[in-house]
Motif scaffolding. Structure first.
Motif, PDB file in Angstrom:
ATOM      1  N   PRO A 190     -36.998  -9.589 -33.456  1.00 11.08           N
ATOM      2  CA  PRO A 190     -35.637 -10.019 -33.789  1.00 11.08           C
ATOM      3  C   PRO A 190     -34.600  -9.268 -32.961  1.00 11.08           C
ATOM      4  CG  PRO A 190     -36.906  -9.503 -35.765  1.00 11.08           C
ATOM      5  CD  PRO A 190     -37.705  -9.008 -34.608  1.00 11.08           C
ATOM      6  N   THR A 191     -33.461  -9.891 -32.766  1.00 11.58           N
ATOM      7  CA  THR A 191     -32.373  -9.260 -32.022  1.00 11.58           C
ATOM      8  C   THR A 191     -31.323  -8.710 -32.971  1.00 11.58           C
ATOM      9  OG1 THR A 191     -31.079 -11.295 -31.835  1.00 11.58           O
ATOM     10  CG2 THR A 191     -32.707 -10.856 -30.106  1.00 11.58           C
ATOM     11  N   THR A 192     -30.632  -7.695 -32.512  1.00 15.84           N
ATOM     12  CA  THR A 192     -29.454  -7.186 -33.213  1.00 15.84           C
ATOM     13  C   THR A 192     -28.284  -7.167 -32.222  1.00 15.84           C
ATOM     14  OG1 THR A 192     -30.089  -4.902 -32.703  1.00 15.84           O
ATOM     15  CG2 THR A 192     -30.726  -5.761 -34.860  1.00 15.84           C
ATOM     16  N   PRO A 193     -27.210  -7.923 -32.497  1.00 17.50           N
ATOM     17  CA  PRO A 193     -27.048  -8.841 -33.629  1.00 17.50           C
ATOM     18  C   PRO A 193     -27.971 -10.058 -33.498  1.00 17.50           C
ATOM     19  CG  PRO A 193     -25.247  -9.119 -32.079  1.00 17.50           C
ATOM     20  CD  PRO A 193     -26.029  -7.924 -31.601  1.00 17.50           C
ATOM     21  N   ALA A 194     -28.190 -10.722 -34.632  1.00 14.54           N
ATOM     22  CA  ALA A 194     -29.108 -11.864 -34.657  1.00 14.54           C
ATOM     23  C   ALA A 194     -28.568 -13.020 -33.808  1.00 14.54           C
ATOM     24  CB  ALA A 194     -29.321 -12.324 -36.089  1.00 14.54           C
ATOM     25  N   LEU A 195     -29.494 -13.729 -33.174  1.00 19.07           N
ATOM     26  CA  LEU A 195     -29.157 -14.934 -32.424  1.00 19.07           C
ATOM     27  C   LEU A 195     -29.781 -16.132 -33.134  1.00 19.07           C
ATOM     28  CD1 LEU A 195     -29.739 -13.646 -28.796  1.00 19.07           C
ATOM     29  CD2 LEU A 195     -27.552 -14.258 -29.813  1.00 19.07           C
TER      30      LEU A 195
END
Length: 296
Positions: free
Chosen positions: A262-267
């Motif tokens: 997962p990415t931070t911030p979410a995509l």
């Protein structure tokens, strides 16, 4: 009272951007469209078109009247569709276009139910990217689209197109298990300044969403591999040649040497169904209903 044929000619020019393309969509000659527009200008008492380079564009009065024309034609199409529904006329060709991940995961189940319930329906399917499929919807070459829109780069929907969201999903970064960040529970794109990327060709929604997401985190994109298929992207990722930004619908087929983080911030991205507002035929309505049922 304005003639429907003349309003249809004006709406076609507004949609397609030129008299020549409007004539092609309406199966008329350019001179025939121009004659209809000339008569409409006399009826309206306003100039509706003005020269623009080698083509024409709508004047302010033309834009005002074209919006009303679109509404009138949409209402007329809805009335015709309602009458067709009385006889359950869900039959004949249904031309569907869609992005590959939605065509692969969402569409087959909906089509199976749709053709079982309506055996006289004849669907055809074309996959591709939104940038190529949307003009075909506007030209009448396709009836229904399954399209994607990324939260960090919302898709601009042309006038006269109705959109209904089916799926809202997360996108993750695909990294090789040999990448230094592969063990992270979540990754900030700012942590990947020296990572090469694989994504769809320039101009497509996934490519532009990736580029904007990286630049928003202060990273200038190093995109080296332009491949549309996620399986090809995974092959490059597995060899630690690149990273890829992959939505949930495609993530289930990642090979063992690839980790989805997962990415931070979410995509996030949406999958939506789109159709011309004036083309609410029984087959289109039945297709939309089937897609909504399976998306739920």
């Amino acid at each position: 009272m304005f003639s429907l044929d003349r309003l249809r000619a004006l709406a076609a020019v507004a949609t397609h951007g030129s008299v020549a393309r409007a004539a092609q969509a309406l199966h008329m000659t350019p001179s025939g469209v121009s004659q209809q527009l000339g008569k409409l200008e006399r009826e309206a008492g306003h100039t509706l078109l003005e020269p623009h380079g080698r083509s024409v564009r709508l004047t302010h009065a033309g834009r005002v009247l074209s919006r009303h024309a679109e509404q009138v034609l949409g209402q007329l199409a809805a009335a015709e569709s309602d009458l067709g529904d009385l006889d359950d006329q869900v039959l004949g060709p249904l031309r569907i276009g869609g992005v590959a991940s939605a065509v692969r995961t969402l569409l087959p189940h909906a089509l199976a139910d749709l053709t079982t319930r309506h055996p006289r329906l004849l669907p055809t399917v074309t996959d591709g990217e939104v940038v190529d499929l949307m003009p075909r919807l506007l030209d009448g070459a396709l009836d229904v689209l399954l399209i994607e829109s990324w939260a960090n780069r919302p898709l601009v929907i042309p006038e006269g197109v109705t959109l209904r969201t089916l799926v809202d999903e997360e996108a993750k970064v695909a990294l090789s298990t040999r990448h230094p960040c592969h063990h992270h529970e979540a990754v900030d794109l700012a942590e990947l300044p020296d990572t090469a990327w694989a994504t769809c060709p320039p101009g497509t929604e996934p490519h532009e969403a990736l580029v904007q997401a990286l630049r928003a985190r202060g990273v200038e994109p190093d995109v080296r591999y332009f491949v549309a298929e996620h399986t090809a992207q995974y092959a490059l990722v597995e060899q630690n040649l690149a990273a890829a930004l992959v939505p949930a619908m495609a993530g289930a087929v990642a090979p063992p040497g690839v980790r989805m983080i997962p990415t931070t911030p979410a995509l996030r991205r949406d999958i939506s169904v789109a159709w011309l507002t004036r083309n609410q035929s029984p087959p289109v309505r039945a297709c939309v209903a089937a897609l909504e049922a399976h998306a739920a």
